[in-house]
Scaffold this active site. Structure first.
Site, PDB file in Angstrom:
ATOM      1  CG  HIS A 344      -0.383   0.312   2.513  1.00 51.45           C
ATOM      2  ND1 HIS A 344      -1.139   0.751   3.577  1.00 51.45           N
ATOM      3  CD2 HIS A 344       0.901   0.245   2.977  1.00 51.45           C
ATOM      4  CE1 HIS A 344      -0.355   0.954   4.624  1.00 51.45           C
ATOM      5  NE2 HIS A 344       0.875   0.658   4.288  1.00 51.45           N
ATOM      6  CD  GLU A 373      -0.760  -3.826   1.837  1.00 54.36           C
ATOM      7  OE1 GLU A 373      -1.502  -2.846   1.628  1.00 54.36           O
ATOM      8  OE2 GLU A 373       0.390  -3.922   1.353  1.00 54.36           O
ATOM      9  CD  GLU A 400      -4.496   0.987   2.747  1.00 59.84           C
ATOM     10  OE1 GLU A 400      -4.654  -0.245   2.832  1.00 59.84           O
ATOM     11  OE2 GLU A 400      -3.438   1.565   3.068  1.00 59.84           O
TER      12      GLU A 400
END
Length: 436
Positions: A344, A373, A400
């Protein structure tokens, strides 16, 4: 250009003309939801009291929804624009003065006069700051100019959290070369306007570089390119160790079945079980050793030399290894290559470079890539994921990713996602990947 006629509430700009009743600003935002939210709160509270730990987050989110529904837009604006920014500055000041450490050492509240005498601060100034922070729940006000601690007070006495705070917040209200996030967030509207409201794609030209008036991208800035503030790199590393605290771990029961990695793992003296790529100070592997002490094979912690040098202690079962994940992966055929909050930080093109090094090292039918993540859902995304998405955008020109975006990127690298594991009470997921 926007024109507002306060007499009738009409708003005109280059995109749209609308008539808005100005009284909307002084009434609750969504009072029609009050009854349903009260019922939800009662239901989640009862479940939590009966031992259902997963209901805590549901209760918390419903309580936030209740506040949002009953707070007026005017009150919301003042909370964002007045209460929260002044709290940021007040907390930073109290960290500098050591107020949190002093209060964390005792259950007995202390007066402002006592705290001022200990720290050398002007009593009136300190009293004003602490009064506001008590109103915001940072301290507990027990009398006139007398304050005690709560959980947040005590937490901010811990160095990993007191370091994390200035790393993000410090000097949030002006564009200076301190801190590492809020000046970039503050620069976001101007940067987007200048760039025709398109997402940044390069870390050398993004709100971070504009907000900090620097030519250096985020990580270079933190690690030596800002000689006036050499402590930022250490503060950021402490932030990363604090970030994971209290979150469900992928290695816990109910998240990911670690047994499927242990089963079939090679047990030779030189065989590697996990390579933690870009693993910072090793907090993930430290936790893994404590929870799974009998797994076969070596445990390798890889990161930049300056990060590994900053480690004060490390479990003897963990082998630190200097490594730049843009270079060829030296560990071939490990059972697991693990990435926690690494991808990310980078745009899709750069992520392909990182993944290509791991793909080249993986053994077909044996090696797995685990990516820990956020996987942002299409609807109902958690605020931790959405806020972090914007922070990644302004600081690093990164993001993200949604499930669709993850599949596209992983498959382009020559991998496939076997399964995405997400526990009910977590904002993070674990993507289990194999060679395609």
């Amino acid at each position: 250009m926007t024109i507002i006629n306060e007499s009738n509430g009409s708003t005109i700009n280059e995109h749209v003309t609308a008539t808005i009743d100005p009284r909307v600003a002084i009434g609750p935002s969504a009072p029609e939801h009050l009854a349903d939210l009260q019922q939800e709160i009662n239901r989640h509270a009862q479940a939590y009291s009966n031992g259902d730990a997963t209901s805590r987050l549901k209760l918390l989110e419903t309580a936030r929804s209740l506040v949002q529904a009953m707070e007026t837009p005017q009150e919301t604006m003042l909370r964002y624009c007045w209460a929260q920014p002044s709290s940021f500055a007040g907390i930073e000041t109290c960290i500098d003065l050591g107020i949190f450490t002093i209060l964390a050492q005792t259950n007995k509240p202390k007066s402002v006069a006592e705290l001022a005498a200990t720290t050398g601060a002007e009593p009136e100034l300190l009293g004003r700051i602490m009064k506001h922070l008590a109103a915001m729940g940072v301290f507990v006000e027990t009398g006139m100019d007398v304050y005690g601690r709560n959980g947040l007070t005590t937490t901010l006495a811990l160095k990993r959290y007191s370091d994390a705070w200035p790393c993000i917040i410090l000097m949030a209200f002006v564009y200076t070369s301190t801190g590492c996030t809020l000046p970039a967030i503050s620069a976001m509207p101007a940067w987007l306007k200048k760039n025709n409201y398109c997402s940044p794609t390069q870390g050398t030209d993004c709100p971070f570089t504009q907000g900090f008036k620097t030519e250096y991208p985020f990580f270079e800035f933190l690690n030596g390119k800002n000689p006036d503030y050499p402590e930022l790199g250490t503060q950021f590393n402490n932030l990363m160790s604090a970030y994971h605290q209290g979150r469900p771990s992928w290695m816990d029961a109910g998240f990911y079945p670690v047994e499927r990695l242990v089963h079939g793992a090679r047990t030779g003296e030189d065989d590697v079980f996990i390579v933690d790529v870009g693993g910072n100070k090793g907090h993930d592997l430290e936790e893994f050793v404590s929870k799974w002490p009998n797994t076969p094979g070596r445990l390798i912690l890889q990161d930049q030399p300056h990060v590994l040098r900053d480690i004060k202690s490390l479990n003897l079962a963990i082998e630190p290894m200097d490594h730049d994940f843009f270079q060829e992966q030296p560990i071939i055929g490990a059972r697991v290559y693990f990435l926690h909050s690494v991808l990310h930080d980078w745009n899709d093109e750069t992520c392909q470079r990182i993944l290509s090094r791991l793909v080249a090292a993986m053994t077909p039918g044996y090696s797995k890539l685990l990516i820990n993540e956020n996987v942002v859902p299409d609807t109902g995304a958690h605020w931790q994921a959405t806020s972090l998405d914007l922070i990644m955008m302004v600081d690093l020109a990164a993001k993200e990713r949604t499930e669709q975006q993850w599949h596209r990127m992983i498959e382009l690298a020559g991998l496939k996602i076997v399964k995405i594991w997400t526990p009910l009470d977590s904002a993070e997921s674990l993507l289990e990947c194999e060679l395609a």
